[in-house]
Structures are given as C-alpha cells and as structure tokens.
Design a protein around this motif. Structure first.
Motif, PDB file in Angstrom:
ATOM      1  N   LEU A   1       0.839  -1.209   0.000  1.00 19.21           N
ATOM      2  CA  LEU A   1       0.000   0.000   0.000  1.00 19.21           C
ATOM      3  C   LEU A   1       0.871   1.255   0.000  1.00 19.21           C
ATOM      4  CD1 LEU A   1      -2.786  -1.101   2.529  1.00 19.21           C
ATOM      5  CD2 LEU A   1      -3.152  -0.496   0.135  1.00 19.21           C
ATOM      6  N   GLU A   2       1.971   1.186   0.712  1.00 22.62           N
ATOM      7  CA  GLU A   2       2.873   2.342   0.764  1.00 22.62           C
ATOM      8  C   GLU A   2       3.472   2.609  -0.612  1.00 22.62           C
ATOM      9  OE1 GLU A   2       5.831   1.948   3.804  1.00 22.62           O
ATOM     10  OE2 GLU A   2       6.726   3.894   3.309  1.00 22.62           O
ATOM     11  N   LYS A   3       3.883   1.529  -1.285  1.00 17.72           N
ATOM     12  CA  LYS A   3       4.474   1.690  -2.622  1.00 17.72           C
ATOM     13  C   LYS A   3       3.512   2.357  -3.584  1.00 17.72           C
ATOM     14  CE  LYS A   3       7.903  -1.960  -2.829  1.00 17.72           C
ATOM     15  NZ  LYS A   3       8.176  -3.313  -3.270  1.00 17.72           N
ATOM     16  N   MET A   4       2.239   2.092  -3.409  1.00 15.12           N
ATOM     17  CA  MET A   4       1.231   2.657  -4.312  1.00 15.12           C
ATOM     18  C   MET A   4       0.638   3.964  -3.762  1.00 15.12           C
ATOM     19  SD  MET A   4       0.630   1.259  -7.170  1.00 15.12           S
ATOM     20  CE  MET A   4       0.830  -0.211  -8.129  1.00 15.12           C
TER      21      MET A   4
ATOM     22  N   VAL B   1     -13.065   0.488  -0.114  1.00 18.30           N
ATOM     23  CA  VAL B   1     -12.652   0.667  -1.505  1.00 18.30           C
ATOM     24  C   VAL B   1     -13.730   1.384  -2.335  1.00 18.30           C
ATOM     25  CG1 VAL B   1     -12.161  -0.650  -3.611  1.00 18.30           C
ATOM     26  CG2 VAL B   1     -10.987  -1.205  -1.495  1.00 18.30           C
ATOM     27  N   GLY B   2     -14.974   1.188  -1.947  1.00 16.65           N
ATOM     28  CA  GLY B   2     -16.070   1.837  -2.671  1.00 16.65           C
ATOM     29  C   GLY B   2     -15.984   3.359  -2.664  1.00 16.65           C
ATOM     30  N   THR B   3     -15.251   3.903  -1.719  1.00 16.38           N
ATOM     31  CA  THR B   3     -15.130   5.369  -1.647  1.00 16.38           C
ATOM     32  C   THR B   3     -13.917   5.873  -2.430  1.00 16.38           C
ATOM     33  OG1 THR B   3     -13.735   5.328   0.346  1.00 16.38           O
ATOM     34  CG2 THR B   3     -16.118   5.330   0.696  1.00 16.38           C
ATOM     35  N   PHE B   4     -13.141   4.966  -3.037  1.00  9.98           N
ATOM     36  CA  PHE B   4     -11.910   5.354  -3.743  1.00  9.98           C
ATOM     37  C   PHE B   4     -12.207   5.938  -5.122  1.00  9.98           C
ATOM     38  CE2 PHE B   4      -8.471   2.426  -1.674  1.00  9.98           C
ATOM     39  CZ  PHE B   4      -8.813   2.928  -0.433  1.00  9.98           C
ATOM     40  N   SER B   5     -11.258   6.723  -5.629  1.00  9.02           N
ATOM     41  CA  SER B   5     -11.329   7.178  -7.023  1.00  9.02           C
ATOM     42  C   SER B   5     -10.948   6.014  -7.935  1.00  9.02           C
ATOM     43  CB  SER B   5     -10.339   8.327  -7.227  1.00  9.02           C
ATOM     44  OG  SER B   5      -9.009   7.824  -7.131  1.00  9.02           O
ATOM     45  N   GLY B   6     -11.178   6.192  -9.238  1.00 18.90           N
ATOM     46  CA  GLY B   6     -10.867   5.138 -10.203  1.00 18.90           C
ATOM     47  C   GLY B   6      -9.394   4.757 -10.160  1.00 18.90           C
ATOM     48  N   GLY B   7      -8.510   5.754 -10.050  1.00 17.40           N
ATOM     49  CA  GLY B   7      -7.067   5.491 -10.026  1.00 17.40           C
ATOM     50  C   GLY B   7      -6.661   4.703  -8.793  1.00 17.40           C
ATOM     51  N   MET B   8      -7.253   5.050  -7.653  1.00 14.74           N
ATOM     52  CA  MET B   8      -6.928   4.330  -6.403  1.00 14.74           C
ATOM     53  C   MET B   8      -7.411   2.885  -6.482  1.00 14.74           C
ATOM     54  SD  MET B   8      -8.038   7.434  -3.923  1.00 14.74           S
ATOM     55  CE  MET B   8      -7.876   6.721  -2.312  1.00 14.74           C
ATOM     56  N   LYS B   9      -8.610   2.720  -7.043  1.00 17.53           N
ATOM     57  CA  LYS B   9      -9.138   1.340  -7.179  1.00 17.53           C
ATOM     58  C   LYS B   9      -8.223   0.514  -8.083  1.00 17.53           C
ATOM     59  CE  LYS B   9     -14.036   2.422  -6.597  1.00 17.53           C
ATOM     60  NZ  LYS B   9     -15.257   2.764  -7.338  1.00 17.53           N
ATOM     61  N   ARG B  10      -7.735   1.139  -9.189  1.00 25.15           N
ATOM     62  CA  ARG B  10      -6.849   0.416 -10.115  1.00 25.15           C
ATOM     63  C   ARG B  10      -5.589  -0.043  -9.402  1.00 25.15           C
ATOM     64  NH1 ARG B  10      -8.910  -1.879 -13.786  1.00 25.15           N
ATOM     65  NH2 ARG B  10     -10.268  -0.722 -15.152  1.00 25.15           N
ATOM     66  N   ARG B  11      -5.069   0.835  -8.537  1.00 21.96           N
ATOM     67  CA  ARG B  11      -3.828   0.491  -7.842  1.00 21.96           C
ATOM     68  C   ARG B  11      -4.062  -0.666  -6.856  1.00 21.96           C
ATOM     69  NH1 ARG B  11      -2.075   6.099  -5.594  1.00 21.96           N
ATOM     70  NH2 ARG B  11      -3.998   6.888  -6.484  1.00 21.96           N
ATOM     71  N   VAL B  12      -5.203  -0.620  -6.154  1.00 23.95           N
ATOM     72  CA  VAL B  12      -5.508  -1.731  -5.226  1.00 23.95           C
ATOM     73  C   VAL B  12      -5.757  -3.014  -6.032  1.00 23.95           C
ATOM     74  CG1 VAL B  12      -7.039  -2.554  -3.379  1.00 23.95           C
ATOM     75  CG2 VAL B  12      -6.538  -0.129  -3.573  1.00 23.95           C
ATOM     76  N   ASN B  13      -6.434  -2.847  -7.169  1.00 23.98           N
ATOM     77  CA  ASN B  13      -6.733  -3.986  -8.044  1.00 23.98           C
ATOM     78  C   ASN B  13      -5.434  -4.683  -8.476  1.00 23.98           C
ATOM     79  OD1 ASN B  13      -8.813  -5.445  -9.338  1.00 23.98           O
ATOM     80  ND2 ASN B  13      -8.344  -4.462 -11.301  1.00 23.98           N
ATOM     81  N   LEU B  14      -4.429  -3.871  -8.797  1.00 19.68           N
ATOM     82  CA  LEU B  14      -3.136  -4.423  -9.202  1.00 19.68           C
ATOM     83  C   LEU B  14      -2.467  -5.138  -8.024  1.00 19.68           C
ATOM     84  CD1 LEU B  14      -0.741  -4.702 -11.172  1.00 19.68           C
ATOM     85  CD2 LEU B  14      -0.011  -2.416 -10.519  1.00 19.68           C
ATOM     86  N   LEU B  15      -2.468  -4.468  -6.879  1.00 18.90           N
ATOM     87  CA  LEU B  15      -1.811  -5.061  -5.697  1.00 18.90           C
ATOM     88  C   LEU B  15      -2.432  -6.410  -5.330  1.00 18.90           C
ATOM     89  CD1 LEU B  15      -1.324  -1.965  -3.340  1.00 18.90           C
ATOM     90  CD2 LEU B  15       0.411  -3.161  -4.677  1.00 18.90           C
ATOM     91  N   ALA B  16      -3.761  -6.514  -5.469  1.00 18.44           N
ATOM     92  CA  ALA B  16      -4.443  -7.763  -5.098  1.00 18.44           C
ATOM     93  C   ALA B  16      -3.962  -8.939  -5.950  1.00 18.44           C
ATOM     94  CB  ALA B  16      -5.953  -7.598  -5.240  1.00 18.44           C
ATOM     95  N   GLY B  17      -3.451  -8.643  -7.153  1.00 12.95           N
ATOM     96  CA  GLY B  17      -3.003  -9.723  -8.040  1.00 12.95           C
ATOM     97  C   GLY B  17      -1.523 -10.054  -7.894  1.00 12.95           C
ATOM     98  N   VAL B  18      -0.774  -9.218  -7.175  1.00 19.52           N
ATOM     99  CA  VAL B  18       0.683  -9.436  -7.149  1.00 19.52           C
ATOM    100  C   VAL B  18       1.238  -9.668  -5.745  1.00 19.52           C
ATOM    101  CG1 VAL B  18       0.988  -8.001  -9.215  1.00 19.52           C
ATOM    102  CG2 VAL B  18       1.255  -6.971  -6.952  1.00 19.52           C
ATOM    103  N   LEU B  19       0.350  -9.628  -4.758  1.00 16.02           N
ATOM    104  CA  LEU B  19       0.785  -9.695  -3.366  1.00 16.02           C
ATOM    105  C   LEU B  19       1.636 -10.944  -3.089  1.00 16.02           C
ATOM    106  CD1 LEU B  19       0.004  -7.505  -1.323  1.00 16.02           C
ATOM    107  CD2 LEU B  19      -1.661  -9.085  -0.394  1.00 16.02           C
TER     108      LEU B  19
END
Lengths: 423, 252
Positions: B124-127, B137-155
């Motif tokens: 999370l810090e890296k992003m 997550v529902g309160t995030f902007s599109g860019g923030m959601k994309r970053r979390v979406n990426l992290l969820a696949g690479v953790l």
C-alpha cells in the motif's frame, strides 16, 4: 479468512441486514396478529346472524334458544325496528352487511309434529299398540321442511361448513327429541316418563399429545413461529444467490477461481457466514415468540426443554437453504435471474411445504409433491418436537433429509462450476 | 530476462457456443521467462479470450499450452500458485477496506499472519495508499481502485502475471505509479503478460509485443522491430493502424 470476509461484507450491508433480520420478524408478528384476529372472531367475539322466524312456534323457539346458547352468534330478528323477512335478510347478506341469514320455514313445528306423529303411529300399529283405524285417521305424511341459509359470497368455505354442520346437528337433535317425546306420550300408560334418555349416548373427547402428564395444546404461535422462521431461513436463498452472482459480475470470482484455493473453500466461507445469519434469525424469532407475543396478548411460544433439538433442526434447515442458494447463485448468470427465481422458489417451497395451508388438506398430488420440499421436512421436524413430543430418533429422518439436500445442492453447484468455467 | 520460455502456446483455438467464428484461431506463441510481453489488438481481436484460457478461466476448443512447463490438466494447482491475475474490472469488495481486500486475497494465496500484514502495508505504501488503507474501496477514485486492483493480483509475488488493461480509465499520476510498479516487479523476476489499448504505454513497458487480429498473431517482435517493419512508422500507433486498419471493430 473467507468466513471473516463474508461476515464483514454482511455487517457492512446495513440495508441487507435489515431485510435479513427485521423483515422476517415483522412478517412473523404480522401474520400471527392477523391469525389471532380471525381466531378471536370465531371463538371470542360473537358473529351477528340474521334470523327470520316464519314458524313462531316451539321448534323455532328451541332453535333460537340453542343458537343463542352456543355463544358464537348474536341473533338479529329485525333491522331498523322492522321485523326481518326473507327478502330483506337475503339482500343484507348478499350485500356483505352480514355473513349469514337463517330462514326458518312457516309451520315447521306443527308439520314436524304431524310427521313425527305419523311415523310413531305407523310403528305403533305394526306392534299393535294402537287400533288400526286410529292410524288411518290420526296423521298423514307431510312434505319435508327446508331451513334456508344465506351466506355472504365472501364467506370462507370452512366457516360455511362449520355453521351448516352446527345447524344440521341442532335440527337433528330437536327432531330426535320430538320423536322420543311422541313415543313417551304414546307409551305413557305403562312406562315411566324418564325411560328415554335424550342425552347423546355416544360422545367424543379430544385427547392431545402429552408431555410430563400435561396435555400439549397447540396454538397459533406454536404453528406460526416454526413455519415463518423456516420461511425466513430459506429466504436466505435470495441474498446468497445474489451475493454469488455479484462475485461473478464484479470480477472477484476471477481472482477466486485463479487462486490455488479450491471452490469448496469459497463455498465453505459462505456456508459458515450464512449459517450464522440463519441461526441469529432463528433465535430472534424464537425470542419474539417467547417474549413479545405475551405482551401482545398472544400465547407465548412454548419451547420447554427443546431448545437444543430446535437449534439442531435450525442448523440443518439453514444448511439446506444455503445449499439451494449456492446452487442458484452458481447457475444464474445475472442478478435479474437469481433474485426473482430465488424468491419464487422459496415461496413455492413454502407453499408446498405447508407454511400457509396444511399439507393434509392439499389435493392428493400436492400432498405427494410436498414431500420433496425441504421446508416440509423441516416443519415436520419442528412439529415433531413442539407438538408431538418427538425424540431425537423421531426427528432424525428430517435431519438426514435436510443434510442430503444440502449435499446434493452443493454437489450440483461444484460440478456445474467445474464443467462450466474451469479447466 | 533469460531465453527460456515460461509460456508455450501451440495451435490454440477457441470457439464460443453459438458463435460462427473463432475468437482465438490456431494461435502459437512463446513468452520468455522474465520479459514483459504485450498483447495488442483492436476490440474483439481475441486478447481477453487468450488470457482467460492461459489463466484457466475457460477451456480451449483445441490446441495446447503450458505455463512454467506445466499444464492445467496435470498440475493446475501448481500453475495457480505461480500466476497472478489482474482483471480489467475492479475485482474488489467495495465495502471492505483496501487493507481487508488485500489481506483476503493474500490469504487465498496461502499468505498468513504478521508476514501478510507487513506485505500489505509495504504494498500500500508503494502505491501511495497508506493513509487510505482503512477506508472502504467503494469510496476510492478510479485510479486508487486500479492500484488496489493491481496489488491484489501481485501480493504473493507470482512468477507470471496476467494484466488485462491495468491502466484503463486512470489519470497520469496513477498510470505512472502502476507502470513503475510493474517495471520494478519485472526486475524482481516476474514475467508479465499485458494487454492494453494504450500504445505509448505498451511501447515504453514491453520487451516484446504481439499484435492480434481476428484471433491470430499478425505481427510479433520488440517495439523497435515492429516500428522498423513499417515504412514511415514513427511509433507503435502507426504500426497498429497500418496492420489493423482504420475501420471500427464494434460488433466483432
């Protein structure tokens, strides 16, 4: 972790929680109060009945006296200070102002007396108690008399049947009394007046199931709490199937099916979390029955020492509902498919399961079909415990059936998922 | 990057039910260990279908493929352990926080306890999402959601990462953060298979690119080789237009 995720999702969906917990409670209270109202109207408050007396003789007075003494009816013989005639009574009933009108025919007493006299004379002459000429001149057969009943077209057939049966019995009793009396008069020279007892020789007594020497008396609460609790538990099919479809549409299912955890872990997470919800629903509804009903003037739901048995039945009922929800959610591709299908499916299961209409009064075909409803199995289990003083052995078949249903529906979901999407 | 293939695709085809054409048509492909491989093509070219087959989401109609020398039939579990998937959708639970989402998806890959918690915090810090870690997550902007979406696949640090348009609909800042993150991940040894309609980004990020049209590979090579293959082409976009045409692809 899968369970924690599911519970967090549930807790944060406030609207969903309200629907899951509050609506079934509201449903239970509403249905029970409504049923209590109709129950009281039949047994507690008196139903006004129009009576047109064209006879005005001893039999019609006897009928009025008997109807009045039953306690359920208030006899009305005039409206707006005008004595009732058949036409006005009929109009008033058919307009829905009253549920029932009873029309007693003219000369009912004298004709019945003549008919009884005729019959008694004939019998006596056959036994040579009377001179033959007396028989010939004393009485003639009379055509039968008709007591007319008018019912409000909106009256339920069960009420009609009950009223017709009561009046039929009343008239039969009066006729019998007359016959006895006439014989008594004929034989009065030689036989004591008390020779014929007019009290019914054969009577009946209702004997219910007993527990610890006390009779179990079923009431609306004993029927409603299990029935509507099961309805609520099975309604979990709807949110659960929507939840699974949502996983597919929002893409989280892609993550779940591409990670190394098998599909059954995903199902297990949902099963445990939704089972918790089912049990909370169950205990809330029991609490309503035990604590709220007495405050509303409804008999308290009697659990006695059966809480553990009822809880076990609730767990297996919950599992059956969850299995169905998982299967529907796995097979459906959109929420538009899963929500209406799930809701309709539950209502059908409840209908054929006996939640609204007892299975024994259903048509023969439906009685057979009802045996495939898991709600019917569960309901029978609850009734076994609550009303039939059933043991663990008595409820074991229902528990096994519910478990098999859970296993079957989960197997369908897993096989379908494997065949449809994964390689 | 070494020259050993990590993904080998041979004559792979996919025809959907009730469809008259092949979404993927007899496609063969080698993706090398440690490279960033771009799959480019117009809408309906077959990119997502190809990735879906490689991720084990749908069955091929014919042909074979292996990932890290393994096939799904023989060793699906080992493949699932070694891959990461970042779908085009925000594949997240919107009423869970960013931390809860990542903890859950990490746990699904066998990560546990304090190690998982630290990994989530570092990611999370890296992003740039540390201060939003406990927000839903529902309160995030599109860019923030994309970053979390990426992290969820690479953790779980996958050997092969499949990305389906990871930067669609995000601002420049989020795009840069995602691209930098992917480059770093690749340096650490993760092979990345990536689809995008953002050709400048693909040109910057990818070691090799395959252009797909009608379910077939019509060109393949490094960005420089592809640009040089077309007369007067200045960038990958010129190559793409030259090879796939200017016509709309809606409804294909």
């Amino acid at each position: 972790m899968a369970v924690k995720k599911e519970l967090l999702l549930q807790i944060r969906d406030i609207g969903g929680l309200i629907i899951l917990f509050v609506m079934p409670l509201l449903l239970l209270v509403t249905i029970t109060v409504v049923q209590k109202g109709s129950f009281d109207s039949l047994l507690g408050t008196k139903i006004p009945v129009l009576l047109v007396d064209n006879d005005k003789d001893s039999i019609s007075y006897a009928i009025q006296r008997e109807l009045g003494s039953i306690g359920n009816f208030t006899l009305i013989t005039q409206i707006d200070d005008t004595p009732l005639v058949e036409a006005t009574a009929k109009d008033a009933v058919f307009k829905g102002d009253f549920q029932l009108a009873i029309i007693l025919p003219a000369n009912m007493t004298s004709d019945l007396n003549s008919q009884v006299q005729h019959n008694v004379d004939r019998i006596m002459s056959e036994f040579s108690y009377e001179e033959e000429e007396a028989t010939a001149t004393g009485s003639r057969p009379i055509s039968s008399k008709e007591v007319r009943l008018y019912f409000d077209p909106a009256t339920q057939s069960s009420f009609k049947t009950a009223v017709k049966s009561s009046i039929d019995k009343l008239i039969a009793t009066i006729e019998t009394e007359r016959i006895y009396k006439k014989f008594q008069e004929q034989l009065s020279d030689g036989i004591d007046g008390g020779a014929f007892t007019q009290k019914g020789f054969i009577t009946f007594k209702e004997i219910g199931s007993e527990k610890e020497g006390e009779e179990i008396k079923p009431d609306a609460g004993q029927h409603n709490v299990p029935a509507w609790t099961l309805f609520a538990i099975f309604f979990i099919i709807v949110p659960l199937s929507i939840n699974i479809v949502k996983e597919k549409s929002q893409g989280t299912m892609i993550r779940l099916t591409t990670n190394p955890v098998p599909y059954y872990v995903f199902i297990l997470g949902k099963t445990v979390s939704y089972l918790c919800i089912s049990l909370i629903q169950f205990y809330l509804m029991l609490a309503i029955g035990v604590y709220l009903f007495p405050l509303m003037g409804i008999p308290a739901f009697a659990i006695d020492n059966n809480l553990f048995k009822l809880s076990v039945l609730a767990i297996f009922s919950g599992l059956a509902a969850i299995g169905a929800g998982v299967a529907v959610g796995t097979i459906a591709t959109t929420q538009e498919q899963s929500a209406p299908f799930g809701a309709t499916f539950v209502v059908i299961l409840a209908a054929i399961g006996g939640v609204w209409v007892p299975v024994f009064i259903m048509p023969q075909v439906m009685q057979v079909i009802s045996k495939i409803s898991p709600i019917n199995w569960a309901l029978n289990g609850f009734y076994d415990v609550l009303l039939r003083n059933g043991s663990w052995i008595d409820i074991m078949p229902e528990i096994i059936l519910l478990l098999l249903f859970f296993g079957l529906t989960i197997a369908i979901a897993i096989i379908y998922d494997k065949k449809k999407r994964t390689i | 990057m070494d020259l050993k293939s990590v993904i080998q695709v041979e004559n792979l085809s996919k025809q959907y039910k009730n469809s008259d054409f092949l979404a993927v048509d007899n496609l063969s492909l080698d993706i090398l260990n440690g490279e960033i491989f771009g799959l480019l093509g117009p809408n309906g070219a077959g990119k997502t279908t190809l990735i879906s087959m490689l991720c084990g989401l749908i069955q091929p109609s014919s042909g074979n493929f292996s990932i890290d020398q393994k096939t799904y039939k023989e060793n699906g579990l080992a493949i699932r352990k070694s891959i990461g998937v970042v779908p085009q959708e925000y594949a997240l639970y919107h009423t869970l926080t960013a931390h809860e989402n990542l903890s859950y998806f990490g746990a699904m890959h066998g990560l546990r306890g304090r190690g998982l918690k630290e990994l989530v915090n570092v990611s999370l810090e890296k992003m740039g999402l540390t201060r939003f870690a406990n927000r839903q997550v529902g309160t995030f902007s599109g860019g923030m959601k994309r970053r979390v979406n990426l992290l969820a696949g690479v953790l779980h640090r996958p050997k092969v990462l499949f990305l389906d348009e990871p930067t669609v609909g995000v601002d420049v800042q989020s795009r840069n953060a995602i691209v930098d993150f992917l480059k770093e991940l690749n340096k650490q040894g993760t092979t990345i298979v990536y689809t995008s309609h953002h050709l400048i980004e693909a040109e910057e990020l990818c070691d090799r690119i395959a252009i797909i049209e009608g379910g077939r590979i019509i060109a393949q090579g490094t960005p420089a080789v592809l640009i040089n293959s077309i007369v007067d082409a200045r960038n990958l976009e010129d190559v793409f237009i030259a090879m796939t045409g200017r016509g709309f692809r809606d409804g294909i």
